[in-house]
Scaffold this motif. Structure first.
Motif, mmCIF file in Angstrom:
data_model
loop_
_atom_site.group_PDB
_atom_site.id
_atom_site.type_symbol
_atom_site.label_atom_id
_atom_site.label_comp_id
_atom_site.label_asym_id
_atom_site.label_seq_id
_atom_site.Cartn_x
_atom_site.Cartn_y
_atom_site.Cartn_z
ATOM 1 N N ARG A 11 5.492 -3.559 -3.186
ATOM 2 C CA ARG A 11 4.708 -3.939 -4.373
ATOM 3 C C ARG A 11 5.618 -4.597 -5.420
ATOM 4 O O ARG A 11 5.259 -5.613 -6.021
ATOM 5 C CB ARG A 11 4.018 -2.728 -4.987
ATOM 6 C CG ARG A 11 2.874 -2.169 -4.193
ATOM 7 C CD ARG A 11 2.317 -0.900 -4.849
ATOM 8 N NE ARG A 11 1.710 -1.191 -6.129
ATOM 9 C CZ ARG A 11 0.439 -1.567 -6.308
ATOM 10 N NH1 ARG A 11 -0.348 -1.684 -5.254
ATOM 11 N NH2 ARG A 11 -0.035 -1.793 -7.498
ATOM 12 N N MET A 74 -4.153 -5.451 -6.145
ATOM 13 C CA MET A 74 -2.992 -5.493 -5.262
ATOM 14 C C MET A 74 -3.029 -4.210 -4.424
ATOM 15 O O MET A 74 -3.113 -3.121 -4.976
ATOM 16 C CB MET A 74 -1.686 -5.583 -6.044
ATOM 17 C CG MET A 74 -0.450 -5.642 -5.142
ATOM 18 S SD MET A 74 1.136 -5.635 -6.053
ATOM 19 C CE MET A 74 1.136 -7.261 -6.786
ATOM 20 N N ALA A 76 -1.030 -2.301 -1.070
ATOM 21 C CA ALA A 76 0.202 -2.376 -0.285
ATOM 22 C C ALA A 76 0.275 -1.250 0.734
ATOM 23 O O ALA A 76 -0.313 -0.187 0.552
ATOM 24 C CB ALA A 76 1.415 -2.299 -1.222
ATOM 25 N N VAL A 81 1.518 -6.572 1.653
ATOM 26 C CA VAL A 81 0.884 -6.499 0.339
ATOM 27 C C VAL A 81 -0.209 -7.555 0.305
ATOM 28 O O VAL A 81 0.028 -8.715 0.650
ATOM 29 C CB VAL A 81 1.894 -6.750 -0.798
ATOM 30 C CG1 VAL A 81 1.201 -6.726 -2.161
ATOM 31 C CG2 VAL A 81 3.031 -5.734 -0.752
#
Length: 146
Positions: A11, A74, A76, A81
């Protein structure tokens, strides 16, 4: 490295990459992207090296001035990711055969990054090209409707 530490590292690498490339600090590519990057879905052709990746971003910057870049999502895991992003740019240079219009343009997309040893080794990119091209006037019927 534990799974959670690996996930956080991935990340962090992608966040650093996005922040740098979308604020004109392209040297971040040296620290975050593998030399032999593999890419998919890049408009205008897929970069196949760290340098061609950097050139792709420079080409985008030649046509647009970034006003805003947001990452509303986002996700991951230990290897990858996924990012959903939104751009606001001013059309300040030629793009897709269209001279600068000065228009403010907003479009979005997604990117999926695969990482190894703390570097991005593969990228899948999906840009809402129809919206982008319509807003710059590369698709005349859409430009008239906007």
């Amino acid at each position: 490295m534990t799974n959670s530490a690996q996930i956080e590292r991935n990340r962090t690498v992608v966040a650093e990459f996005l922040d740098g490339t979308h604020s004109g600090r392209f040297e971040v590519i040296e620290d975050t992207v593998a030399e032999t990057i593999v890419t998919h879905g890049f408009p205008g052709g897929n970069p196949d090296s760290r340098e061609s990746y950097r050139q792709w971003f420079l080409g985008f910057q030649a046509g647009f001035t970034v006003v805003g870049f947001d990452v509303p999502a986002m996700v991951a895991d230990e290897e990858s990711v996924a990012v959903r992003w939104e751009f606001t740019v001013d059309h300040t240079g030629p793009f897709a055969g269209v001279p600068a219009t000065g228009k403010r343009i907003t479009f979005d997309g997604t990117a999926f990054y695969r990482l190894e040893n703390g570097r991005i080794v593969e990228t899948w990119l999906h840009i809402d090209q129809l919206s982008l091209l319509g807003q710059v006037g590369a698709l005349p019927a859409m430009a008239n409707a906007a």
